[in-house]
Design an enzyme around this catalytic site. Structure first.
Site, PDB file in Angstrom:
ATOM      1  N   ARG A  28       1.204  -0.722   0.023  1.00  0.00           N
ATOM      2  CA  ARG A  28      -0.038  -0.257  -0.584  1.00  0.00           C
ATOM      3  C   ARG A  28       0.672   1.347  -0.142  1.00  0.00           C
ATOM      4  NH1 ARG A  28      -4.812  -0.658   4.255  1.00  0.00           N
ATOM      5  NH2 ARG A  28      -3.123  -0.298   6.045  1.00  0.00           N
ATOM      6  N   ASP A  29       2.154   1.295   0.070  1.00  0.00           N
ATOM      7  CA  ASP A  29       3.692   2.243   0.001  1.00  0.00           C
ATOM      8  C   ASP A  29       4.150   2.081  -0.901  1.00  0.00           C
ATOM      9  OD1 ASP A  29       3.598   4.706   0.400  1.00  0.00           O
ATOM     10  OD2 ASP A  29       4.308   4.844   2.643  1.00  0.00           O
ATOM     11  N   LEU A  30       4.108   1.638  -1.966  1.00  0.00           N
ATOM     12  CA  LEU A  30       4.842   1.420  -3.016  1.00  0.00           C
ATOM     13  C   LEU A  30       5.525   2.893  -3.195  1.00  0.00           C
ATOM     14  CD1 LEU A  30       4.221  -1.603  -4.527  1.00  0.00           C
ATOM     15  CD2 LEU A  30       6.588  -1.785  -2.988  1.00  0.00           C
ATOM     16  N   ASN A  37      11.188   3.966  -1.063  1.00  0.00           N
ATOM     17  CA  ASN A  37      10.785   3.051  -0.471  1.00  0.00           C
ATOM     18  C   ASN A  37      11.326   1.181  -1.173  1.00  0.00           C
ATOM     19  OD1 ASN A  37       9.631   3.973   1.649  1.00  0.00           O
ATOM     20  ND2 ASN A  37       7.570   3.375   0.859  1.00  0.00           N
ATOM     21  N   SER A  62       0.631   7.024   0.182  1.00  0.00           N
ATOM     22  CA  SER A  62       1.105   8.496  -0.637  1.00  0.00           C
ATOM     23  C   SER A  62       0.368   8.676  -1.841  1.00  0.00           C
ATOM     24  CB  SER A  62       2.737   8.340  -1.488  1.00  0.00           C
ATOM     25  OG  SER A  62       3.352   7.847   0.119  1.00  0.00           O
TER      26      SER A  62
END
Length: 160
Positions: free
Chosen positions: A47-49, A53, A92
């Protein structure tokens, strides 16, 4: 992760307009897809690639980090279609799939983000290009309550 030298975001900034080595980019992308497949195979959605990261431990070895908002895939059948439970609006904004804004979604939100990262690997974007993309994303939110008013738009740094 302390063995990692820099992030993909840093690499993208440093690379600038230099010609990109497409076979190398495809190799990096394949590593990302393999890592995300592993995450999904273990019942998780990242959910936050995003490029910040994705870390390099060597010039051609990538690692995915920041599992802080990772969640378990909670699949169920609804009208014979697999969907997950409704999750909060998290991630993001520039890299979120449209359905990720508090809607029901599946691990395909990570696939959407991988597509954006691939485009970023292959196409150079200036700071202005990124700001423009962020602005367009803000204006075109799927959830109309998250779209700005014209007055809010006029205050955005993109229009200054």
């Amino acid at each position: 992760m302390e063995l990692c030298e820099y992030s993909l975001a840093e690499w993208l900034r440093r690379q600038g307009t230099a010609e990109r080595d497409l076979p190398r980019m495809i190799g990096w992308f394949k590593q990302m897809v393999t890592a995300v497949a592993y995450i999904h195979d273990h019942g998780l959605i990242h959910r936050d690639l995003k490029p910040s990261n994705i870390l390099f431990s060597s010039p051609d070895h990538l690692n995915i980090c920041d599992f802080g908002i990772t969640t378990h895939i909670q699949l169920k059948l609804e009208n014979e279609t697999e969907v997950t439970a409704t999750y909060p609006d998290i991630g993001s904004a520039l890299y979120m799939a449209p359905e990720q804004s508090g809607w029901r979604y599946t691990s395909k939100v990570d696939v959407f983000t991988l597509g954006l990262i691939l485009a970023e690997l292959c196409v150079y974007m200036t700071v202005f290009d990124r700001k423009e993309a962020e602005f367009v994303s803000w204006l075109s939110q799927v959830d109309k309550s998250k779209r700005p008013t014209c007055r809010e738009m006029l205050k955005h740094s993109f229009l200054e």
